[in-house]
Design an enzyme around this catalytic site. Structure first.
Site, PDB file in Angstrom:
ATOM      1  N   HIS A 305      49.668  86.261  34.770  1.00  0.00           N
ATOM      2  CA  HIS A 305      50.466  87.480  34.938  1.00  0.00           C
ATOM      3  C   HIS A 305      51.544  87.218  35.979  1.00  0.00           C
ATOM      4  CE1 HIS A 305      51.462  91.717  35.575  1.00  0.00           C
ATOM      5  NE2 HIS A 305      50.828  91.944  34.442  1.00  0.00           N
ATOM      6  N   ASP A 362      45.129  92.051  28.414  1.00  0.00           N
ATOM      7  CA  ASP A 362      45.101  91.755  26.970  1.00  0.00           C
ATOM      8  C   ASP A 362      43.944  90.866  26.553  1.00  0.00           C
ATOM      9  OD1 ASP A 362      48.562  91.659  27.423  1.00  0.00           O
ATOM     10  OD2 ASP A 362      47.490  93.145  26.212  1.00  0.00           O
TER      11      ASP A 362
HETATM   12  C1  SDX Z   1      51.353  91.981  29.852  1.00  0.00           C
HETATM   13  O1  SDX Z   1      54.531  92.578  33.547  1.00  0.00           O
HETATM   14  C2  SDX Z   1      53.517  93.332  33.227  1.00  0.00           C
HETATM   15  O2  SDX Z   1      53.063  94.175  33.977  1.00  0.00           O
HETATM   16  C3  SDX Z   1      53.002  93.099  31.813  1.00  0.00           C
HETATM   17  C4  SDX Z   1      51.726  93.862  31.452  1.00  0.00           C
HETATM   18  C5  SDX Z   1      51.950  95.348  31.390  1.00  0.00           C
HETATM   19  O3  SDX Z   1      50.964  96.088  31.533  1.00  0.00           O
HETATM   20  O4  SDX Z   1      53.091  95.769  31.081  1.00  0.00           O
HETATM   21  O5  SDX Z   1      50.711  93.583  32.423  1.00  0.00           O
HETATM   22  C6  SDX Z   1      51.206  93.447  30.086  1.00  0.00           C
HETATM   23  O6  SDX Z   1      52.345  91.567  29.332  1.00  0.00           O
HETATM   24  C7  SDX Z   1      50.264  91.060  30.338  1.00  0.00           C
HETATM   25  C8  SDX Z   1      50.622  89.553  30.107  1.00  0.00           C
HETATM   26  C9  SDX Z   1      50.268  89.210  28.660  1.00  0.00           C
HETATM   27  N1  SDX Z   1      50.753  87.845  28.318  1.00  0.00           N
HETATM   28  C10 SDX Z   1      49.896  86.841  28.099  1.00  0.00           C
HETATM   29  O7  SDX Z   1      48.687  86.920  28.274  1.00  0.00           O
HETATM   30  C11 SDX Z   1      50.572  85.579  27.565  1.00  0.00           C
HETATM   31  C12 SDX Z   1      50.033  84.346  28.324  1.00  0.00           C
HETATM   32  N2  SDX Z   1      50.500  84.442  29.705  1.00  0.00           N
HETATM   33  C13 SDX Z   1      51.742  83.826  30.020  1.00  0.00           C
HETATM   34  O8  SDX Z   1      52.642  83.498  29.042  1.00  0.00           O
HETATM   35  C14 SDX Z   1      52.258  84.072  31.424  1.00  0.00           C
HETATM   36  O9  SDX Z   1      51.175  84.011  32.265  1.00  0.00           O
HETATM   37  C15 SDX Z   1      53.034  85.351  31.659  1.00  0.00           C
HETATM   38  C16 SDX Z   1      54.176  85.476  30.726  1.00  0.00           C
HETATM   39  C17 SDX Z   1      52.143  86.531  31.532  1.00  0.00           C
HETATM   40  C18 SDX Z   1      53.568  85.295  33.102  1.00  0.00           C
HETATM   41  O10 SDX Z   1      54.458  84.260  33.156  1.00  0.00           O
HETATM   42  P1  SDX Z   1      55.285  83.926  34.517  1.00  0.00           P
HETATM   43  O11 SDX Z   1      54.969  84.868  35.597  1.00  0.00           O
HETATM   44  O12 SDX Z   1      56.719  83.766  34.136  1.00  0.00           O
HETATM   45  O13 SDX Z   1      54.653  82.591  34.944  1.00  0.00           O
HETATM   46  P2  SDX Z   1      55.052  81.165  34.375  1.00  0.00           P
HETATM   47  O14 SDX Z   1      55.259  81.243  32.891  1.00  0.00           O
HETATM   48  O15 SDX Z   1      56.171  80.647  35.211  1.00  0.00           O
HETATM   49  O16 SDX Z   1      53.716  80.352  34.648  1.00  0.00           O
HETATM   50  C19 SDX Z   1      53.460  79.824  35.946  1.00  0.00           C
HETATM   51  C20 SDX Z   1      52.689  78.536  35.658  1.00  0.00           C
HETATM   52  C21 SDX Z   1      53.397  77.646  34.644  1.00  0.00           C
HETATM   53  O17 SDX Z   1      53.042  76.307  34.940  1.00  0.00           O
HETATM   54  P3  SDX Z   1      54.138  75.431  35.830  1.00  0.00           P
HETATM   55  O18 SDX Z   1      55.437  75.457  35.043  1.00  0.00           O
HETATM   56  O19 SDX Z   1      54.229  76.117  37.158  1.00  0.00           O
HETATM   57  O20 SDX Z   1      53.506  74.044  35.881  1.00  0.00           O
HETATM   58  O21 SDX Z   1      51.425  78.863  35.071  1.00  0.00           O
HETATM   59  C22 SDX Z   1      51.362  78.330  33.736  1.00  0.00           C
HETATM   60  C23 SDX Z   1      52.772  77.996  33.313  1.00  0.00           C
HETATM   61  O22 SDX Z   1      52.781  76.918  32.419  1.00  0.00           O
HETATM   62  N3  SDX Z   1      50.784  79.384  32.903  1.00  0.00           N
HETATM   63  C24 SDX Z   1      49.849  79.196  31.978  1.00  0.00           C
HETATM   64  C25 SDX Z   1      49.581  80.469  31.471  1.00  0.00           C
HETATM   65  N4  SDX Z   1      50.362  81.379  32.072  1.00  0.00           N
HETATM   66  C26 SDX Z   1      51.116  80.695  32.952  1.00  0.00           C
HETATM   67  N5  SDX Z   1      49.215  78.079  31.558  1.00  0.00           N
HETATM   68  C27 SDX Z   1      48.282  78.258  30.568  1.00  0.00           C
HETATM   69  N6  SDX Z   1      47.968  79.463  30.024  1.00  0.00           N
HETATM   70  C28 SDX Z   1      48.592  80.579  30.450  1.00  0.00           C
HETATM   71  N7  SDX Z   1      48.291  81.766  29.923  1.00  0.00           N
END
Ligand code: SDX
Length: 427
Positions: A305, A362
């Site tokens: 998140h 989720d």
């Molecule tokens: C919702 O914003 C809100 O409040 C949203 C929400 C709401 O109520 O409105 O809470 C609802 O959207 C919840 C999130 C649902 N999405 C997912 O579950 C999809 C999987 N999660 C990700 O794609 C990700 O965690 C996000 C999009 C939720 C957050 O992404 P960020 O904050 O932009 O973080 P990032 O993509 O920069 O990740 C940071 C690091 C990265 O690695 P590095 O580049 O630093 O090496 O963490 C890794 C990412 O690769 N990473 C993951 C991961 N999520 C982040 N690695 C594996 N699995 C994951 N799920």
């Protein structure tokens, strides 16, 4: 502590006021930065940007705290109802018994759709994704309600807000009925908001539909957990659309479109599909390695998140709700065991620990919704149904702020500098 931030740039020193909220990070007010320095800030993805002031929802990502108008999500999920949370988000205070009764009755009386809108559904293929239908039908509402689209009129804003909150369950249920080829059911005003939705979705004209109280309670709690969440991507979309003066139905349709993405509200559908792909717990290590592999686009859906760097408090409630629904429906789903095992393994893996990746709202919701009988394509529709109150509350807060301006970000331009056109026979 000084309430000014100092910035030295272009050989000069500038000071910008530091503004304090009631709780949470202070902000540096840089509204005058470009005028004074000729420079922009640069923050793609808005990781360090407060786009607005709001009194609706507060999140502390490090502590896993979520408050709606100051009330913790855990208390609201356990003790409140979705209708009461809607009133709280819209009006700022918990309602009295009479106020709640009046509000619920008002919403109930707006649940019916204009009969012409039913024909919109027939324009879609039966296998259309329900989110595509929801985007289209909600956007079309503005063609039917010109009597409440003068956003400068608080009464119009109130009626539009009530209409959107009230009609989303009807629109969602009709999208489901259309996809399974069953007739639409009209709302039944004798039922609760959530009971009415369950009947319109799963009831059939040939027999009386019995709302199961435990399922109604679980569904109502799921709506509470999705009601609002600060300035997430879809809420920011609604605010940006609304800042141009667009009508509320168009703004909410924009929010629905943004929510659909798998990185946002589409994650509940993607998370269950992921669990189905993993199948049994013995396959988990392979998928954990894929999630950690930078060259593999696979991510653990339902994990991570932007704000929560601790456990999402909504996921905690969601996990306990799985057990309640399984008990009420006398069902079980091996995917729940797979989900619990995946969480346990991930939360002990250094990669996820270092990156503070925890289950989010989720991760478990799909298991519950599947047990209740919803197909995965309906999961994000249910998220949109519940989030509509948050979207309209945030939209109202923005529109009623006399100082609000159209949102218009700038950019760091990295394209070609000016050059002259070359005739085609000279290229
Ligand atoms: C919702 O914003 C809100 O409040 C949203 C929400 C709401 O109520 O409105 O809470 C609802 O959207 C919840 C999130 C649902 N999405 C997912 O579950 C999809 C999987 N999660 C990700 O794609 C990700 O965690 C996000 C999009 C939720 C957050 O992404 P960020 O904050 O932009 O973080 P990032 O993509 O920069 O990740 C940071 C690091 C990265 O690695 P590095 O580049 O630093 O090496 O963490 C890794 C990412 O690769 N990473 C993951 C991961 N999520 C982040 N690695 C594996 N699995 C994951 N799920």
């Amino acid at each position: 502590m000084a309430n000014q931030a100092k910035l030295t740039t272009a050989g000069k020193e500038f000071e910008y006021p530091i503004l304090k909220g009631s709780v949470g990070p202070d902000v540096i007010d840089i509204r005058k930065l470009y005028g004074q320095t000729g420079q922009f800030t640069f923050d793609p993805g808005f990781t360090s940007t407060a786009a607005c002031e709001s009194a609706l929802t507060y999140i502390d990502g490090d502590e896993g705290v979520l408050l709606h108008r100051g009330y913790p999500i855990g208390q609201l999920a356990e003790q409140s109802s979705f209708m009461e949370v809607c009133y709280l988000l819209l009006n700022g205070e918990l309602p009295s018994g009479d106020e709640l009764e009046t509000f619920s009755t008002t919403i109930t009386r707006h649940t019916m759709l204009h009969e012409q809108l039913a024909t919109f559904y027939r324009g879609f293929r039966r296998d259309a994704h329900p989110m595509a239908i929801m985007c289209g039908v909600v956007g079309a509402l503005s063609a039917f309600y010109h009597d409440s689209t003068d956003i400068a009129d608080p009464e119009h804003r109130k009626i539009s807000s009530h209409r959107l909150i009230a009609k989303m369950p009807t629109i969602a249920a009709m999208a489901y009925k259309y996809s399974v080829g069953q007739p639409f059911l009209y709302p039944d005003n004798k039922l609760s908001y959530t009971g009415n939705f369950l009947r319109m979705t799963f009831g059939v004209p040939a027999e009386e539909y019995e709302v199961i109280p435990a399922v109604e309670k679980a569904m109502d709690r799921i709506f509470i957990l999705h009601a609002d969440h600060e300035q997430n991507a879809s809420t920011s979309t609604v605010r940006l659309a609304g800042s141009s003066g667009a009508n509320p139905f168009a703004c909410i349709a924009a929010g629905i479109a943004c929510l659909w993405g798998p990185a946002h509200g589409g994650a509940n559908e993607a998370a269950l599909n992921m669990l189905k792909e993993i199948g049994t717990p013995d396959k988990i290590p392979h998928y954990i390695e894929r999630a950690k592999d930078k060259n593999d686009p696979f991510r653990l859906m339902g994990f991570g998140h932007r704000v929560y760097k601790n456990y999402d408090p909504r996921a905690t409630v969601m996990q306990s709700t799985v057990r309640e629904v399984f008990e009420a429906l006398k069902v079980d789903d091996p995917l729940f065991e797979t989900a619990l095992r995946l969480e346990e393994i991930a939360l002990n893996d250094p990669y996820f620990v270092e990156k503070k990746l925890f289950p989010n709202v989720d991760f478990y919701s799909g298991i519950i919704l599947s047990a209740i009988g919803f197909p995965t394509t309906m999961f994000t529709v249910l998220f949109a149904l519940a989030r509509t109150v948050g979207w309209v509350a945030q939209w109202n807060e923005m529109i009623s702020d006399p100082g609000q301006k159209i949102g218009r970000p700038r950019q760091l331009y990295t394209g070609p500098t000016q050059r002259d056109y070359v005739a085609i026979d000279k290229r």
